[in-house]
Motif scaffolding. Structure first.
Motif, PDB file in Angstrom:
ATOM      1  N   HIS A  43     -12.340 -11.685   0.441  1.00  0.00           N
ATOM      2  CA  HIS A  43     -11.612 -10.381   0.389  1.00  0.00           C
ATOM      3  C   HIS A  43     -12.528  -9.342   0.728  1.00  0.00           C
ATOM      4  CE1 HIS A  43      -9.215 -13.211  -2.047  1.00  0.00           C
ATOM      5  NE2 HIS A  43      -8.137 -12.306  -1.937  1.00  0.00           N
ATOM      6  N   GLY A  45     -11.843  -6.586   2.461  1.00  0.00           N
ATOM      7  CA  GLY A  45     -11.072  -5.275   2.349  1.00  0.00           C
ATOM      8  C   GLY A  45     -10.716  -4.943   0.745  1.00  0.00           C
ATOM      9  N   GLY A  46     -11.151  -5.662  -0.145  1.00  0.00           N
ATOM     10  CA  GLY A  46     -11.117  -5.370  -1.624  1.00  0.00           C
ATOM     11  C   GLY A  46      -9.909  -6.383  -2.266  1.00  0.00           C
ATOM     12  N   LEU A  48      -6.498  -6.738  -4.805  1.00  0.00           N
ATOM     13  CA  LEU A  48      -5.684  -6.138  -5.494  1.00  0.00           C
ATOM     14  C   LEU A  48      -4.714  -7.074  -6.044  1.00  0.00           C
ATOM     15  CD1 LEU A  48      -4.215  -3.593  -5.962  1.00  0.00           C
ATOM     16  CD2 LEU A  48      -2.761  -3.652  -4.050  1.00  0.00           C
ATOM     17  N   ARG A  80     -18.062  -8.816  -8.576  1.00  0.00           N
ATOM     18  CA  ARG A  80     -17.930  -8.230  -7.224  1.00  0.00           C
ATOM     19  C   ARG A  80     -18.406  -6.834  -7.476  1.00  0.00           C
ATOM     20  NH1 ARG A  80     -14.238 -10.106  -3.174  1.00  0.00           N
ATOM     21  NH2 ARG A  80     -13.731  -7.906  -2.624  1.00  0.00           N
ATOM     22  N   THR A 101      -7.898  -4.142  -9.529  1.00  0.00           N
ATOM     23  CA  THR A 101      -8.563  -3.884  -8.273  1.00  0.00           C
ATOM     24  C   THR A 101      -9.935  -3.521  -8.127  1.00  0.00           C
ATOM     25  OG1 THR A 101      -7.892  -2.694  -6.071  1.00  0.00           O
ATOM     26  CG2 THR A 101      -7.674  -1.470  -8.176  1.00  0.00           C
ATOM     27  N   ASP A 102     -10.678  -3.807  -7.276  1.00  0.00           N
ATOM     28  CA  ASP A 102     -11.828  -3.060  -6.913  1.00  0.00           C
ATOM     29  C   ASP A 102     -12.114  -1.938  -6.012  1.00  0.00           C
ATOM     30  OD1 ASP A 102     -11.371  -4.686  -4.454  1.00  0.00           O
ATOM     31  OD2 ASP A 102     -13.244  -5.965  -4.691  1.00  0.00           O
ATOM     32  N   ARG A 103     -10.738  -1.874  -5.668  1.00  0.00           N
ATOM     33  CA  ARG A 103     -10.637  -0.465  -4.661  1.00  0.00           C
ATOM     34  C   ARG A 103     -10.572   0.740  -5.617  1.00  0.00           C
ATOM     35  NH1 ARG A 103      -5.779  -2.210  -0.774  1.00  0.00           N
ATOM     36  NH2 ARG A 103      -6.049  -0.139   0.043  1.00  0.00           N
ATOM     37  N   THR A 104     -11.712   1.494  -5.627  1.00  0.00           N
ATOM     38  CA  THR A 104     -11.833   2.600  -6.446  1.00  0.00           C
ATOM     39  C   THR A 104     -10.706   3.745  -6.237  1.00  0.00           C
ATOM     40  OG1 THR A 104     -13.413   3.744  -5.199  1.00  0.00           O
ATOM     41  CG2 THR A 104     -14.040   2.108  -7.185  1.00  0.00           C
ATOM     42  N   GLU A 105     -10.433   3.874  -5.079  1.00  0.00           N
ATOM     43  CA  GLU A 105      -9.618   4.784  -4.439  1.00  0.00           C
ATOM     44  C   GLU A 105      -7.982   4.670  -4.937  1.00  0.00           C
ATOM     45  OE1 GLU A 105      -8.623   1.853  -1.257  1.00  0.00           O
ATOM     46  OE2 GLU A 105     -10.386   2.544  -2.761  1.00  0.00           O
ATOM     47  N   LEU A 106      -7.602   3.414  -5.249  1.00  0.00           N
ATOM     48  CA  LEU A 106      -6.360   3.004  -5.802  1.00  0.00           C
ATOM     49  C   LEU A 106      -6.349   3.297  -7.317  1.00  0.00           C
ATOM     50  CD1 LEU A 106      -5.090  -0.273  -3.932  1.00  0.00           C
ATOM     51  CD2 LEU A 106      -4.902   2.118  -3.237  1.00  0.00           C
ATOM     52  N   GLU A 214      -0.451  -2.966  -1.356  1.00  0.00           N
ATOM     53  CA  GLU A 214      -0.226  -2.032  -1.972  1.00  0.00           C
ATOM     54  C   GLU A 214       1.368  -1.467  -1.444  1.00  0.00           C
ATOM     55  OE1 GLU A 214      -2.116   2.710  -1.471  1.00  0.00           O
ATOM     56  OE2 GLU A 214      -3.001   1.062  -0.312  1.00  0.00           O
TER      57      GLU A 214
END
Length: 217
Positions: A43, A45-46, A48, A80, A101-106, A214
């Motif tokens: 993953h 791209g991160g 979710l 991660r 998630t590991d996507r901080t912007e989300l 998303e």
């Protein structure tokens, strides 16, 4: 100095070994996937995920607070960087839909007060819920102790005398429990989040998760 044998890895892009350690690659390019020691990146791209959180688990990363929702994930996802975290929280005694998630912007987007994501909760209470709460919650005038602003307008449905379905667009601390306590002196006995935005749990069982896009939120 060259890496020791214990630290060296074999990197390839597509079918070609990568011999220049300074070369730049795009790990998200599906035409040229990156492999490390023969395994595709996990993953790049991160992550979710949608998790059906059971009761008894906390959303904290602190092991001292009890079993963590992250313990339900594969070990490789627990290390991660950035770390996997929840978008909002459900307390230890609350079950239901939780996004990880590991996507901080989300995390920033969906926890921002400006991004009013509707969330549906189903609660059972220790007493009959008065019908007057429907209008009170919808008015957006209920003030909770310790809060500077009243609760945002919320949609309340009463499918049974001691059962309530509540849609919130904000996430104050223990908000559902505090709203019923403040408005009716009622104690929430069980609390379950059924929906987050457009997402529903479907047939996910407690402790199970699945990857999401998303666009599903």
């Amino acid at each position: 100095p060259p890496p020791s044998a214990g630290n060296s890895v074999n990197v390839s892009v597509g079918l070609q070994p990568l011999r220049d350690p300074s070369a730049k690659v795009n790990p998200l390019d599906p035409a040229r996937p990156v492999f490390v020691d023969g395994e595709a990146l996990d993953h790049p791209g991160g992550l979710l995920l949608m998790l059906h959180k059971p009761t008894g688990f906390v959303c904290s990363h602190d092991e001292r607070e009890g079993p963590r929702v992250y313990d339900l994930l594969p070990p490789r996802w627990r290390v991660r960087n950035p770390q996997v975290t929840s978008i909002g929280r459900l307390d230890k005694d609350t079950s239901g839909l939780l996004i990880l998630t590991d996507r901080t912007e989300l995390v920033h987007t969906y926890t921002s007060p400006r991004h009013k994501v509707p969330k549906l909760y189903r609660a059972t209470l220790d007493r009959d819920v008065p019908a007057s709460l429907v209008d009170l919650f919808a008015a957006g005038t209920l003030q909770l102790d310790g809060e500077k602003a009243p609760c945002a307008p919320a949609t309340l449905r009463l499918p049974a005398p001691r059962v309530a379905e509540l849609v919130l667009v904000e996430g104050k601390y223990h908000q559902v429990r505090r709203m019923f306590a403040a408005a009716a002196g009622a104690t929430v006995l069980t609390l379950h989040r059924e929906c987050f935005g457009k997402l529903t749990l479907g047939d996910l069982k407690p402790g199970e998760y699945r990857e999401i896009n998303e666009s599903e939120i």
